[in-house]
Design an enzyme around this catalytic site. Sequence first.
Site, PDB file in Angstrom:
ATOM      1  N   ASP A   1      -1.523  -0.754   6.113  1.00 30.84           N
ATOM      2  CA  ASP A   1      -1.763  -0.098   7.404  1.00 30.84           C
ATOM      3  C   ASP A   1      -3.251   0.055   7.708  1.00 30.84           C
ATOM      4  O   ASP A   1      -3.631   0.231   8.867  1.00 30.84           O
ATOM      5  CB  ASP A   1      -1.116   1.294   7.423  1.00 30.84           C
ATOM      6  CG  ASP A   1      -1.889   2.283   6.569  1.00 30.84           C
ATOM      7  OD1 ASP A   1      -2.379   3.295   7.114  1.00 30.84           O
ATOM      8  OD2 ASP A   1      -2.029   2.038   5.354  1.00 30.84           O
TER       9      ASP A   1
ATOM     10  N   THR B   1      -2.454   0.915  -4.516  1.00 33.53           N
ATOM     11  CA  THR B   1      -3.059   1.984  -3.722  1.00 33.53           C
ATOM     12  C   THR B   1      -4.501   2.249  -4.122  1.00 33.53           C
ATOM     13  O   THR B   1      -4.898   2.004  -5.264  1.00 33.53           O
ATOM     14  CB  THR B   1      -2.238   3.285  -3.870  1.00 33.53           C
ATOM     15  OG1 THR B   1      -2.887   4.353  -3.170  1.00 33.53           O
ATOM     16  CG2 THR B   1      -2.090   3.684  -5.329  1.00 33.53           C
ATOM     17  N   SER B   2      -5.268   2.778  -3.173  1.00 34.17           N
ATOM     18  CA  SER B   2      -6.636   3.213  -3.464  1.00 34.17           C
ATOM     19  C   SER B   2      -6.657   4.608  -4.070  1.00 34.17           C
ATOM     20  O   SER B   2      -7.704   5.082  -4.511  1.00 34.17           O
ATOM     21  CB  SER B   2      -7.480   3.195  -2.185  1.00 34.17           C
ATOM     22  OG  SER B   2      -7.659   1.876  -1.735  1.00 34.17           O
TER      23      SER B   2
ATOM     24  N   LYS C   1     -10.469  -1.555  -2.582  1.00 37.35           N
ATOM     25  CA  LYS C   1     -10.364  -2.182  -1.267  1.00 37.35           C
ATOM     26  C   LYS C   1     -11.613  -1.819  -0.440  1.00 37.35           C
ATOM     27  O   LYS C   1     -12.093  -0.702  -0.565  1.00 37.35           O
ATOM     28  CB  LYS C   1      -9.105  -1.672  -0.551  1.00 37.35           C
ATOM     29  CG  LYS C   1      -7.804  -1.890  -1.335  1.00 37.35           C
ATOM     30  CD  LYS C   1      -6.647  -1.198  -0.637  1.00 37.35           C
ATOM     31  CE  LYS C   1      -5.375  -1.229  -1.484  1.00 37.35           C
ATOM     32  NZ  LYS C   1      -4.247  -0.537  -0.833  1.00 37.35           N
TER      33      LYS C   1
ATOM     34  N   ASP D   1       0.864  -1.172   0.000  1.00 37.78           N
ATOM     35  CA  ASP D   1       0.000   0.000   0.000  1.00 37.78           C
ATOM     36  C   ASP D   1       0.910   1.234   0.000  1.00 37.78           C
ATOM     37  O   ASP D   1       2.094   1.132   0.339  1.00 37.78           O
ATOM     38  CB  ASP D   1      -0.895  -0.038   1.242  1.00 37.78           C
ATOM     39  CG  ASP D   1      -1.718   1.216   1.401  1.00 37.78           C
ATOM     40  OD1 ASP D   1      -2.406   1.602   0.445  1.00 37.78           O
ATOM     41  OD2 ASP D   1      -1.649   1.835   2.483  1.00 37.78           O
ATOM     42  N   LEU D   2       0.358   2.385  -0.344  1.00 33.91           N
ATOM     43  CA  LEU D   2       1.169   3.605  -0.397  1.00 33.91           C
ATOM     44  C   LEU D   2       0.962   4.495   0.832  1.00 33.91           C
ATOM     45  O   LEU D   2       1.835   4.611   1.687  1.00 33.91           O
ATOM     46  CB  LEU D   2       0.852   4.389  -1.672  1.00 33.91           C
ATOM     47  CG  LEU D   2       1.679   5.658  -1.919  1.00 33.91           C
ATOM     48  CD1 LEU D   2       3.149   5.334  -2.103  1.00 33.91           C
ATOM     49  CD2 LEU D   2       1.143   6.422  -3.134  1.00 33.91           C
ATOM     50  N   ASP D   3      -0.221   5.103   0.934  1.00 31.12           N
ATOM     51  CA  ASP D   3      -0.481   6.052   2.017  1.00 31.12           C
ATOM     52  C   ASP D   3      -0.555   5.347   3.365  1.00 31.12           C
ATOM     53  O   ASP D   3      -1.331   4.410   3.556  1.00 31.12           O
ATOM     54  CB  ASP D   3      -1.800   6.788   1.760  1.00 31.12           C
ATOM     55  CG  ASP D   3      -1.740   7.634   0.501  1.00 31.12           C
ATOM     56  OD1 ASP D   3      -1.075   8.676   0.531  1.00 31.12           O
ATOM     57  OD2 ASP D   3      -2.339   7.239  -0.514  1.00 31.12           O
TER      58      ASP D   3
END
Length: 219
Positions: free
Chosen positions: A163, A106-107, A138, A9-11
Amino acid sequence: MKCKGFLFDLDGTLVDSLAVVERAWKNWGKRHGIAPEEVLGFIHGKQAITSLRHFMSGASAKEIQQEFIALEKLEAEDIDSVVALPSAVELLSQLDELEISWAIVTSGSLPVASARHAAAGLPAPAAFVTAECVERGKPEPDAYLLGAQLLDLEPEECVVVEDAAAGILSGLASGSHVIAVNAPADSPRLEDVDMVLSSLEELIISKNPDGSVNVHRKH
């Protein structure tokens, strides 16, 4: 735990963009008369369009799209406080050195995710899955299934690193191994993940002669 590739994931996992995200959504909620805690309690880990549809259930598709465009522009331009999380750059660079495949899943939309990826100074992934790439975001498994496919791996050969609760559920639904990093303690199915970390700094990676990867937690 053994694997052949990583899906990050990114953020909140690789980059600290929390202040930017929450500032944008708090302001959006204020304009629409929605309490900040209600907005922030829903949005994390989800596509922006999903959140807008949730809070604007009575609005037309055109109105929702207009809000999305405005919000996307704001978030893509607000990057001054976006930084890489501790050990993120070092971990990704190590994976590159060991020739271990990894992707970002990522979303976020492509403009927003690309801006934050660049602002944080992260290495380039082998694949970059953004909101535009999948019909269902997601917590559905689609994004992580696509990430594994783009790495030419089976989902069970991958480790998802997440996360947010929505992302953890997505990773589990995909059939991948899942590592939760700094996830909320009340995240659903947290007991089902392979590893729970407070930081990427706790992760130890090594590669075997057969090309498989060992994943350990520092003790």
